[in-house]
Design a protein around this motif. Structure first.
Motif, PDB file in Angstrom:
ATOM      1  N   TRP A 462     112.845   9.503  38.649  1.00  0.00           N
ATOM      2  CA  TRP A 462     112.322  10.761  39.174  1.00  0.00           C
ATOM      3  C   TRP A 462     111.543  10.484  40.459  1.00  0.00           C
ATOM      4  O   TRP A 462     111.107   9.359  40.713  1.00  0.00           O
ATOM      5  N   VAL A 463     111.397  11.532  41.263  1.00  0.00           N
ATOM      6  CA  VAL A 463     110.666  11.455  42.522  1.00  0.00           C
ATOM      7  C   VAL A 463     109.753  12.662  42.600  1.00  0.00           C
ATOM      8  O   VAL A 463     110.187  13.800  42.354  1.00  0.00           O
ATOM      9  N   ARG A 464     108.490  12.430  42.934  1.00  0.00           N
ATOM     10  CA  ARG A 464     107.522  13.515  43.093  1.00  0.00           C
ATOM     11  C   ARG A 464     107.538  13.994  44.545  1.00  0.00           C
ATOM     12  O   ARG A 464     107.534  13.178  45.477  1.00  0.00           O
ATOM     13  N   VAL A 465     107.544  15.331  44.709  1.00  0.00           N
ATOM     14  CA  VAL A 465     107.663  15.936  46.030  1.00  0.00           C
ATOM     15  C   VAL A 465     106.510  16.909  46.224  1.00  0.00           C
ATOM     16  O   VAL A 465     106.139  17.651  45.297  1.00  0.00           O
ATOM     17  N   ASN A 466     105.968  16.915  47.419  1.00  0.00           N
ATOM     18  CA  ASN A 466     104.879  17.830  47.750  1.00  0.00           C
ATOM     19  C   ASN A 466     105.325  19.275  47.600  1.00  0.00           C
ATOM     20  O   ASN A 466     106.493  19.603  47.795  1.00  0.00           O
ATOM     21  N   ARG A 467     104.402  20.147  47.263  1.00  0.00           N
ATOM     22  CA  ARG A 467     104.716  21.549  47.013  1.00  0.00           C
ATOM     23  C   ARG A 467     105.296  22.249  48.235  1.00  0.00           C
ATOM     24  O   ARG A 467     106.011  23.257  48.115  1.00  0.00           O
ATOM     25  N   THR A 468     105.018  21.751  49.422  1.00  0.00           N
ATOM     26  CA  THR A 468     105.520  22.387  50.646  1.00  0.00           C
ATOM     27  C   THR A 468     106.918  21.918  51.018  1.00  0.00           C
ATOM     28  O   THR A 468     107.571  22.538  51.859  1.00  0.00           O
ATOM     29  N   GLN A 469     107.380  20.839  50.414  1.00  0.00           N
ATOM     30  CA  GLN A 469     108.713  20.333  50.719  1.00  0.00           C
ATOM     31  C   GLN A 469     109.772  21.095  49.939  1.00  0.00           C
ATOM     32  O   GLN A 469     109.515  21.615  48.843  1.00  0.00           O
TER      33      GLN A 469
END
Length: 775
Positions: A462-469
């Motif tokens: 899994w990869v965590r992504v910023n809320r704006t991306q």
């Protein structure tokens, strides 16, 4: 003079004929410059070299042929080496041929490939390695890889201005002692050349008397706290402060060297990372005049002391769809060394239960509960038990423990907004993008893009992504022609929400054969083809549709179907049907099946056997049942002849044979005696012998009854008028009868009681003669 001209022309013609008969074998190599932008046309450079046995061919002309044009070398093939340029269309750069004198028999070998012109080499480093031989060894490095044969040439110029050179196919060359003057300044440089271009290095100026290469440094000492690198080096004349050294180092995870100049006897690394291994090496030169560096020393390594971990673990969970937390597994990635800053001894897992209590457990890497997941070296797994409400995970080292990480469980089944999730595959890469409603994204802390291969026992990632991306590129250990389940989650304060998932491939391949193909429901003109779908983990790509055909041309069938109707077939014919799967990479191998259609009248025979034969059997059973009933049907009372219309209408006696059944035509009524007020207890008169007729005398009114054929039982001597007169008397039918005797039956049994007890009657009596009780 004229004769001399004739001789010259004859010799030229003879020489040209000899050349045409000779073999013009050459080696021709052509390259196109990959460094230039590819446009409509590309520049091609060809280099020709004749073979030794082709030197006789002095007038053989070489031609390079493309699809649209013929290019001719400017001179003859008598030259041992020759190069020329021409421009061709981009699509033709792999399709070049050549020949000599237009003869297809005299073709030459050719290779066409891409390459680069050389970049300038580094400045040559020249030094005397051996004091006894005193040859000068010069070395340099290439700036790029031309990918085609490149010749490097070392040039040097002495104090008199004389320039000498030496070619080399490697990155070094030697100037012999006899080719230079000792204790004189010399200038050296290197040129690189191939058919696509040439380049030259910078000049290196040195005194041939001061280029002795010293020995590498020795007595090296490396400490970890503080991180110091100390060495020593012998210089015959100069003191230790006149030495100039270079130090290179790198961390364990980074193999690129970091270089530091102007060091003398030691080097101190400021602010090293805790629990990190560093590697060092050093080289020096002695004094200001001798600029020749020694060779690099051996590599020395040391690990810095550990420190308390910083940051948090990256924790995630994987739960079965539509299930509670008891079927979940908690995963976390191995903490990077830059954050762990020490060896991780164990992991601390704190569970918050539904009853409000907390349970703390120590989990070690050697306590793997799932052997199938041991191949995922960077992943740790912890299965949950029922009754868990929350999970906190932290890493424990010899120096300290990291901050606990809260695991937000994924909540399924709740209402989620509409999400557009798109995944594009490239070579070992997945490009994931999505779009959600703006109101929903305002409360999201971050997004998590999860991907796992559909192959069994695959590692979850899994990869965590910023809320704006709204996009992310997935890399790593991704295999081509493999299906991946990509899922999107939104993370909130205390939980996460599953949004959407799709199946994607990094690079699609041609599907395999369709398994388990067969044909059923075969008739004279149609059949049904059935096959098994290709599993997702074996399809190598998204199945766009299936192709089904009998001949070469196939028909498209939707990918969600597994059967097709084959119609308009010929009766009693053999067919070979095939089916194949199609993906974006193309059509897969075809699976074949051979079958034969039925004959055309097979359906009629089937109907006859299925319908008419059972019906015929039913009719036979009905007839048998009827015959059995006729033989076993019994009467309870004796029929009354008074109610018969035969006696009331004697004028229709000629019609009886046509109104009665065949069994009733044999029925005979011999005599009938009517007795008034007959007492049932009156004894029955004895029967006569078989030769006598049975007659009973009663009142003077005596008559005879016709048999079933309109004849009397007396022999037929009495005229018909007498019978009719007797039957026409109405007063004679008002009396009740006492007995009706069939004389034919009396022949076998003379007992009246036996006849009275007989219970079987004919259809005629049952139909035309109602019983006495019925009246």
């Amino acid at each position: 003079m004229a004769w001399q001209n004739v001789k010259v022309h004859f010799v030229i013609v003879l020489y040209m004929w000899t050349c045409s008969q000779a073999s013009c074998e050459v080696v021709l190599n052509c390259w196109w410059n990959q460094a230039l932008p590819v446009g409509r046309n590309v520049s091609v450079v060809c280099h020709m070299r004749t073979l030794a046995r082709a030197n006789r061919c002095g007038l053989c002309q070489l031609n390079v042929i493309t699809q649209s044009h013929r290019h001719q070398f400017p001179s003859t093939c008598a030259s041992t080496k020759e190069t020329f340029n021409f421009s061709i269309a981009t699509e033709d750069r792999e399709q070049i041929h050549c020949m000599c004198n237009g003869s297809t028999a005299d073709t030459c070998n050719i290779t066409v490939r891409g390459g680069y012109p050389p970049s300038p080499p580094s400045r040559p480093d020249c030094a005397i390695e051996d004091l006894e031989v005193e040859d000068i060894y010069c070395s340099w490095t290439k700036s790029n890889e031309p990918m085609i044969p490149t010749v490097y040439t070392l040039h040097w110029k002495d104090y008199d201005g004389n320039v000498k050179s030496r070619e080399s196919s490697s990155e070094s060359a030697v100037i012999n002692r006899a080719e230079y003057m000792k204790s004189a300044y010399t200038t050296a440089w290197v040129t690189a050349k191939n058919v696509l271009g040439s380049a030259q290095s910078e000049n290196s100026v040195f005194d041939t008397g001061c280029i002795k290469r010293p020995d590498p440094p020795y007595d090296i000492n490396l400490t970890s706290a503080p991180l110091e690198f100390i060495w020593d080096m012998d210089c015959d004349i100069m003191g230790p402060l006149d030495k100039s050294c270079q130090v290179q180092y790198h961390e364990n995870n980074h193999m690129d060297w970091i270089e530091v100049d102007d060091c003398q006897v030691m080097f101190v690394l400021e602010d090293p990372q805790p629990f990190t291994q560093y590697s060092f090496r050093v080289r020096c030169h002695c004094g200001h005049e001798e600029k020749v560096m020694s060779y690099w020393s051996s590599v020395y390594s040391v690990r810095t002391p550990p420190a308390a971990p910083v940051g948090q673990l990256d924790v995630w969970s994987d739960c079965a769809p539509n299930s509670d937390k008891s079927s979940c597994k908690v995963y976390w990635k191995e903490m990077p060394l830059s954050q762990a800053r020490g060896e991780i001894i164990s992991y601390v897992v704190m569970l918050k239960l539904e009853n409000g209590t907390q349970v703390t457990m120590q989990w070690r890497d050697t306590e793997s509960l799932h052997p199938a997941e041991q191949s995922c070296l960077q992943l740790r797994c912890f299965p949950l038990k029922p009754g868990v409400m929350g999970v906190f995970v932290s890493a424990n080292t010899s120096v300290g423990t990291s901050d606990p990480t809260f695991m937000p469980f994924a909540v399924r089944g709740q209402t989620t907004p509409e999400v557009n999730l798109s995944v594009m595959g490239e070579n070992q890469t997945l490009l994931v993008s999505w779009s959600v409603q703006r109101q929903f994204s305002e409360s999201v802390l971050e997004y998590v893009v999860q991907h796992v291969s559909v192959v069994p026992h695959s590692c979850l990632n899994w990869v965590r992504v910023n809320r704006t991306q709204r996009s992310v590129t997935l890399k790593g250990d991704l295999r081509n022609h493999t299906a991946y389940n990509v899922s999107l989650f939104a993370v909130f304060n205390n939980h996460s929400t599953f949004l959407k998932s799709v199946i994607a491939y990094t690079l699609e391949g041609v599907p395999p054969k369709v398994p388990q193909i067969h044909v059923k429901n075969i008739s004279h003109s149609s059949a049904t083809l059935i096959w098994s779908p290709i599993p997702v983990n074996e399809s190598k790509g998204v199945i766009l549709h299936y192709l089904v055909g009998i001949k070469e041309t196939g028909s498209k069938i939707s990918s969600d179907r597994t059967s097709a109707l084959l119609s308009e077939l010929q009766p009693a014919q053999q067919y070979q049907v095939w089916v194949s799967a199609v993906s974006a990479a193309g059509e897969g191998a075809r699976s074949f099946f051979i079958f034969s259609t039925n004959e055309k009248d097979s359906d009629v025979k089937t109907i006859l056997f299925a319908v008419f034969i059972p019906l015929l059997m039913f009719l036979v059973l009905v007839c048998v049942f009827t015959l059995v009933c006729k033989t076993t049907r019994c009467c309870v009372t004796i029929p009354d002849p008074i109610n018969s219309k035969t006696f009331k209408h004697m004028n229709f006696q000629h019609a009886w044979p046509r109104l009665c059944s065949p069994s009733e035509l044999t029925l005979k009524i011999s005599e009938l005696e009517i007795v008034e007020n007959l007492d049932p207890n009156t004894p029955t008169p004895p029967s006569e012998t078989e030769s006598e007729k049975f007659l009973i005398d009663v009142e003077p009114q005596h008559f005879q009854v016709l048999d079933g054929l309109g004849r009397t039982n007396e022999g037929g001597d009495e005229p018909e008028e007498s019978n009719q007169g007797n039957i026409s008397k109405p007063d004679s039918w008002a009396k009740e009868y006492s007995e009706m005797v069939d004389t034919d039956e009396e022949k076998d049994d003379g007992d009246d009681e036996a006849w009275w007890d007989q219970q079987c009657v004919s259809d005629y009596e049952r139909h035309f003669l109602p019983s006495v009780k019925a009246n």
